[in-house]
Design an enzyme around this catalytic site. Structure first.
Site, mmCIF file in Angstrom:
data_model
loop_
_atom_site.group_PDB
_atom_site.id
_atom_site.type_symbol
_atom_site.label_atom_id
_atom_site.label_comp_id
_atom_site.label_asym_id
_atom_site.label_seq_id
_atom_site.Cartn_x
_atom_site.Cartn_y
_atom_site.Cartn_z
ATOM 1 N N MET A 265 0.856 -1.187 0.000
ATOM 2 C CA MET A 265 0.000 0.000 0.000
ATOM 3 C C MET A 265 0.881 1.222 0.000
ATOM 4 O O MET A 265 1.919 1.232 0.654
ATOM 5 C CB MET A 265 -0.893 -0.019 1.227
ATOM 6 C CG MET A 265 -2.022 0.961 1.157
ATOM 7 S SD MET A 265 -3.168 0.676 -0.197
ATOM 8 C CE MET A 265 -3.926 -0.854 0.326
ATOM 9 N N CYS A 266 0.486 2.248 -0.723
ATOM 10 C CA CYS A 266 1.402 3.358 -0.874
ATOM 11 C C CYS A 266 0.742 4.517 -1.592
ATOM 12 O O CYS A 266 -0.455 4.538 -1.835
ATOM 13 C CB CYS A 266 2.613 2.908 -1.679
ATOM 14 S SG CYS A 266 2.238 2.692 -3.431
ATOM 15 N N GLY A 267 1.581 5.461 -1.978
ATOM 16 C CA GLY A 267 1.225 6.492 -2.927
ATOM 17 C C GLY A 267 2.304 6.565 -3.977
ATOM 18 O O GLY A 267 3.453 6.166 -3.732
#
Length: 727
Positions: free
Chosen positions: A1-3
């Site tokens: 999960m990230c940006g």
């Protein structure tokens, strides 16, 4: 999960061929720039600095690590901020690179069924994995199957950008999961294409935000690929962008929902269908418990999240399945509580469910002061307006998991959408007989069904009016190949769209007598509209429209990813596993909504009234109730659906009233350029106190959101040119 953030030089402005870089330089602060910056001069340094600044604006999505990669010819820049969930080591750092350093990617999300897919890639295709991160499956499956076939093997929620630099195969692929759980927006600046998890990440890359007043006025931001911002588009769920030297930029559909032919008789028994739902739901939950960090649950007073909690508890106790990285038999649950006198509080039900399951529950009490404190930040993270303050409550709730050391939560989103839980589905269920189950009462008794259809339509309009939505009365028929049901569902989907009086006179003039149902129906391809008319039961048409529009563009945004990731919390949605949904979509309408099967009880809550007799005679999510019966209390099994909404009645001169008066000054509203301040003045007078007008209150929430975005993101004042440019 990230940006992530990416900058691509588009083919017409690029040099033939792509070269991958082999040098790797490290910058201070555990940040990685994989590029020989000295050898490639100041352009790469400048791009790296811009990409880092871009990440800094979305670091809430990934506070654990950052990395930047720029191709040797400076045509592709990929930047990533990491929320470490699986493989917490540096091997899971992104951007990711294939073993031959020719394929590169930034990935946001979770890919499930990791162990099986990795085993197949390793043993059958000899793919050399370099980490234990599930994100690396994007590279592996692309390497094995190519595009677009590799997308069919991805199970989960994801958005990614992949750069293939191999000679003869050069391309950029940007893809989004089937339901749009993870965000991906893009815009073009000259010869550059910018892509990111959130639009605010474009600001350091040269983007100057302006309003897309047409998308706001015609509701396009809710129904198609437009956003509130001119020139900024959402990659549609189940689609990918394909960028090549030869073909330029194309948006391609790789997946879509499908439903059974409405005239096909059902041959399975009821018990077989119930077992089919239960098996797939349990499998979906099991897969989503895999993590190298603790996993919790968002628990409401409804059946959906309670079923998830019950299944997790049973898997942990009976099958010894790990809950994330913990060998535990008790999962931690997080709940919201509104003031008890508001009529919107379900926390007491969640507490009874937790006690029955023997699990730990932590409660966030949402007061008027909480809503005031968090309103502006919640809007900034969502990047769009919403009709209710429930998104602020969700933002506040999402502070709890990280405060208690939990990075991952399971949620109940997607159940109402696939099991017909919302109150605007019954009318479409009653519009036609269910030919798949001809022996069911409403299939046999057309007079009863038609009378109920009329009653449900009346009751639903009454619900809309009480809630402050728009109940469309006697609108002229709208010609559409999708049929009357699709047109009627368009009215339901537009119920929360602000009426034209909110907009400035110049915008009302430009809008004219435009029928926003055109926007809704126009968001669906002609072949899909044809299936709505000829193949699908009206209930399934309504569910398809909701899932493609409000679910993807609103609920999974402001009640999902945006408010969760604002606090670095990854939410997983078992009900949106496509193996489950594809099975449920093929079930007959009459097992999703069932007439007169069991009586339901409990308080009516803010949605239902004693006069909603026709709606109450239909048992929504019937087959889900049967499938999860072993995991939930009798109270929940019999309880009617209560939407997650925030109160709309607040004290005159109280904290919220004062906040909106301070926020919605004549200067601030007029700076928007597209709002009629007189309408806001009138709404401010009647939106408070015991006789508060709910519709007026919602107008203030809309406009308050726009003013907040204007101020926080520096959006230019709208004028006629913004209307003309958005054609």
């Amino acid at each position: 999960m990230c940006g992530f953030s990416a900058c691509i030089l588009l083919p017409e402005a690029s040099i033939n061929g792509y070269n991958s870089c082999t040098e790797c330089a490290k910058t201070p602060g555990n940040k990685e720039i994989e590029h020989d910056l000295e050898a490639n001069g100041g352009v790469a340094k400048g791009l790296a600095a811009d990409l880092q600044a871009s990440l800094n604006l979305i670091t809430h999505r990934g506070p654990d690590d950052t990395g930047i990669w720029i191709s040797a010819n400076e045509q592709v820049g990929l930047a990533h901020c990491r929320l470490s969930i699986n493989d917490l080591s540096s091997a899971g750092r992104q951007p990711l690179h294939s073993s031959d350093n020719r394929i590169h990617a930034v990935v946001n999300g979770e890919i499930y069924d990791y162990d099986r897919l990795r085993h197949e890639c390793e043993t059958l295709h000899n793919y050399p994995f370099q980490s234990d991160s599930d994100s690396e499956l994007v590279l592996a499956l692309y390497n094995v199957y190519g595009a677009p076939d590799f997308l069919t093997h991805l199970r989960g929620e994801f958005a990614f950008v992949l750069h293939d630099a191999r000679q003869g195969a050069q391309r950029i692929i940007a893809a989004r999961d089937r339901y749009g759980i993870k965000p991906l927006v893009y815009t073009r600046l000259g010869s550059k294409l910018l892509l990111a998890s959130e639009a605010k990440a474009f600001l350091p890359l040269g983007w100057k935000p302006r309003w897309d007043v047409r998308a706001i006025a015609d509701a396009g931001w809710m129904f198609d690929d437009r956003t509130l911002f001119r020139g900024v588009r959402k990659l549609l769920p189940g689609h990918y962008l394909d960028i090549t030297e030869q073909g330029g930029l194309r948006q391609v559909k790789y997946w879509d929902a499908e439903y059974e032919d409405k005239s096909k008789p059902e041959t399975r028994t009821i018990d077989e269908m119930i077992s089919g739902v239960r098996e797939r739901l349990v499998d979906s939950v099991r897969l989503r418990l895999r993590a190298d960090v603790p996993v919790g649950i968002y628990l409401s007073g409804g059946i959906d999240s309670s079923a998830i909690a019950g299944i997790v508890t049973e898997l942990a106790r009976k099958e010894k399945v790990k809950i994330g990285n913990e060998e535990a038999t008790r999962v931690t649950c997080f709940s919201v509580a509104f003031p008890e006198t508001s009529g919107f509080d379900e926390s007491h039900i969640a507490e009874r469910t937790a006690a029955w399951l023997g699990v730990k529950t932590i409660k966030k009490t949402i007061t008027e002061e909480t809503l005031v404190q968090d309103f502006a930040d919640a809007v900034f993270h969502c990047e769009h307006h919403h009709f209710d303050l429930n998104f602020v409550a969700k933002y506040a709730l999402s502070t709890l998991p990280r405060e208690h050391g939990v990075k991952v939560v399971l949620t109940g989103e997607g159940a109402d959408e696939h099991f017909a839980g919302y109150p605007y589905f019954p009318a479409e269920f009653l519009r036609e007989a269910d030919e798949a189950l001809p022996d069911f009462p409403l299939s046999q008794n057309s007079d009863l069904r038609c009378e109920m259809f009329k009653a449900v339509e009346r009751e639903m309009k009454a619900i809309w009016r009480r809630a402050g939505a728009t109940a469309y009365e006697d609108k002229p028929a709208f010609p559409s190949i999708a049929g009357l049901g699709a047109t009627a569902m368009s009215d339901n989907l537009l119920a929360w769209h602000p009426t034209a009086t909110l907009f400035a006179p110049w915008l009302q003039t430009r809008q004219g007598d435009y029928d926003c149902r055109r926007t809704v129906l126009g968001s669906h391809a002609s072949d899909v509209q044809a299936r709505m008319w000829s193949r699908w039961h009206p209930l399934h048409t309504a569910m398809y429209m909701w899932n493609k529009n409000s679910l993807a563009n609103v609920l999974l945004s402001c009640l999902g990813d945006r408010t969760e990731m604002a606090h670095s919390v990854e939410a997983r949605t078992p009900f949106l596993d496509h193996h489950l949904t594809e099975y449920v979509n093929r079930l007959p309408p009459s097992v999703k909504l069932r007439y007169g099967t069991e009586s339901q009880n409990g308080e009516l809550g803010p949605t239902w009234t004693e006069s909603s007799l026709a709606l109450q005679s239909l048992n929504e999510k019937w087959i889900l109730r049967q499938a999860v019966r072993p995991y939930i209390t009798d109270e929940l099994y019999k309880r009617k659906k209560h939407p997650f909404l925030a109160p709309t009645r607040w004290t005159k001169d109280g904290p919220l009233h004062r906040m909106f008066k301070t926020l919605l000054t004549p200067r601030a509203v007029e700076q928007l350029g597209f709002v009629n301040y007189t309408t806001i003045q009138e709404a401010m007078e009647i939106a408070w106190g015991e006789k508060a007008d709910a519709k007026a209150f919602r107008l203030l929430v809309y406009c308050g959101s726009w003013v907040t975005l204007s101020q926080r993101m520096g959006v230019a004042k709208a004028d006629v040119s913004d209307w003309e440019a958005s054609q």
